[in-house]
Design a protein around this motif. Structure first.
Motif, PDB file in Angstrom:
ATOM      1  N   ASN A  92       3.403 116.284  86.260  1.00 46.88           N
ATOM      2  CA  ASN A  92       4.026 115.388  85.280  1.00 46.88           C
ATOM      3  C   ASN A  92       3.006 114.606  84.455  1.00 46.88           C
ATOM      4  N   ARG A  93       1.814 115.153  84.286  1.00 54.93           N
ATOM      5  CA  ARG A  93       0.836 114.501  83.417  1.00 54.93           C
ATOM      6  C   ARG A  93       1.394 114.500  81.988  1.00 54.93           C
ATOM      7  N   PRO A  94       1.224 113.411  81.254  1.00 55.72           N
ATOM      8  CA  PRO A  94       1.766 113.350  79.887  1.00 55.72           C
ATOM      9  C   PRO A  94       1.323 114.508  78.996  1.00 55.72           C
ATOM     10  N   ASP A  95       0.084 114.992  79.164  1.00 48.98           N
ATOM     11  CA  ASP A  95      -0.380 116.099  78.320  1.00 48.98           C
ATOM     12  C   ASP A  95       0.197 117.445  78.732  1.00 48.98           C
ATOM     13  N   ASN A  96       0.962 117.477  79.824  1.00 41.35           N
ATOM     14  CA  ASN A  96       1.632 118.703  80.252  1.00 41.35           C
ATOM     15  C   ASN A  96       3.121 118.685  79.884  1.00 41.35           C
ATOM     16  N   LEU A  97       3.590 117.634  79.240  1.00 40.74           N
ATOM     17  CA  LEU A  97       4.999 117.503  78.886  1.00 40.74           C
ATOM     18  C   LEU A  97       5.168 117.589  77.372  1.00 40.74           C
ATOM     19  N   ARG A  98       6.231 118.255  76.924  1.00 39.48           N
ATOM     20  CA  ARG A  98       6.524 118.341  75.492  1.00 39.48           C
ATOM     21  C   ARG A  98       8.025 118.423  75.287  1.00 39.48           C
ATOM     22  N   ALA A  99       8.469 117.891  74.158  1.00 40.87           N
ATOM     23  CA  ALA A  99       9.880 117.978  73.779  1.00 40.87           C
ATOM     24  C   ALA A  99      10.112 119.352  73.170  1.00 40.87           C
ATOM     25  N   VAL A 100      11.184 120.015  73.603  1.00 40.14           N
ATOM     26  CA  VAL A 100      11.490 121.365  73.134  1.00 40.14           C
ATOM     27  C   VAL A 100      12.988 121.529  72.956  1.00 40.14           C
ATOM     28  N   THR A 101      13.371 122.600  72.280  1.00 41.76           N
ATOM     29  CA  THR A 101      14.777 122.983  72.212  1.00 41.76           C
ATOM     30  C   THR A 101      15.097 123.796  73.467  1.00 41.76           C
ATOM     31  N   ARG A 102      16.354 124.054  73.699  1.00 44.67           N
ATOM     32  CA  ARG A 102      16.747 124.877  74.852  1.00 44.67           C
ATOM     33  C   ARG A 102      16.143 126.278  74.736  1.00 44.67           C
ATOM     34  N   SER A 103      16.131 126.825  73.530  1.00 46.17           N
ATOM     35  CA  SER A 103      15.559 128.149  73.305  1.00 46.17           C
ATOM     36  C   SER A 103      14.069 128.169  73.645  1.00 46.17           C
ATOM     37  N   GLN A 104      13.339 127.150  73.206  1.00 43.40           N
ATOM     38  CA  GLN A 104      11.914 127.071  73.510  1.00 43.40           C
ATOM     39  C   GLN A 104      11.688 126.884  75.001  1.00 43.40           C
ATOM     40  N   GLN A 105      12.537 126.115  75.633  1.00 50.24           N
ATOM     41  CA  GLN A 105      12.444 125.913  77.084  1.00 50.24           C
ATOM     42  C   GLN A 105      12.592 127.250  77.805  1.00 50.24           C
ATOM     43  N   ASN A 106      13.542 128.068  77.358  1.00 49.09           N
ATOM     44  CA  ASN A 106      13.775 129.362  77.990  1.00 49.09           C
ATOM     45  C   ASN A 106      12.622 130.337  77.772  1.00 49.09           C
ATOM     46  N   MET A 107      11.893 130.179  76.667  1.00 54.26           N
ATOM     47  CA  MET A 107      10.730 131.044  76.427  1.00 54.26           C
ATOM     48  C   MET A 107       9.668 130.836  77.496  1.00 54.26           C
TER      49      MET A 107
END
Length: 117
Positions: free
Chosen positions: A36-51
């Motif tokens: 859960n390091r901040p540089d390992n987290l990003r906001a994404v769409t559901r489609s991007q999450q599934n990629m």
């Protein structure tokens, strides 16, 4: 974690602390939900999450996006784009099918693809 009587997922709290909000999906870039390091987290769409999904547990080829196509007697490489599967070709050799998926993933999923170590 629990704040003021409400439960929150830790990665969402960390993202909100750094970015000021936490709307939509939050993705662990390296695929490790414990990182859960901040540089390992990003906001994404559901489609991007599934990629960025890992290989499915029912996968029998050992390669993401590679399937045995019994009717043709070949390995098939396919990728999901905007909710639809796109065939990347049929191959006699499983490694060639895996290479085709890797190229397709880079082309169609870009920075959101799962990088396999």
């Amino acid at each position: 974690i629990q704040l003021l009587g409400t439960k929150y997922l830790l990665h969402r709290v960390i993202y909100a602390m750094v970015h000021g909000n936490c709307l939509g999906e939050i993705d662990h870039i390296n695929g490790n939900p414990s990182d859960n390091r901040p540089d390992n987290l990003r906001a994404v769409t559901r489609s991007q999450q599934n990629m960025n999904r890992s290989m499915q547990t029912n996968n029998t080829s050992g390669y993401k996006g590679v399937y045995w196509y019994k009717a043709k007697g070949y390995w098939s490489a396919r990728i999901k784009i905007a909710g639809k599967f796109k065939c990347l070709g049929y191959y006699k050799n499983i490694e060639d099918a895996a290479a085709a998926y890797a190229i397709g993933s880079e082309k169609y999923h870009g920075d959101y693809r799962r990088i396999l170590a």
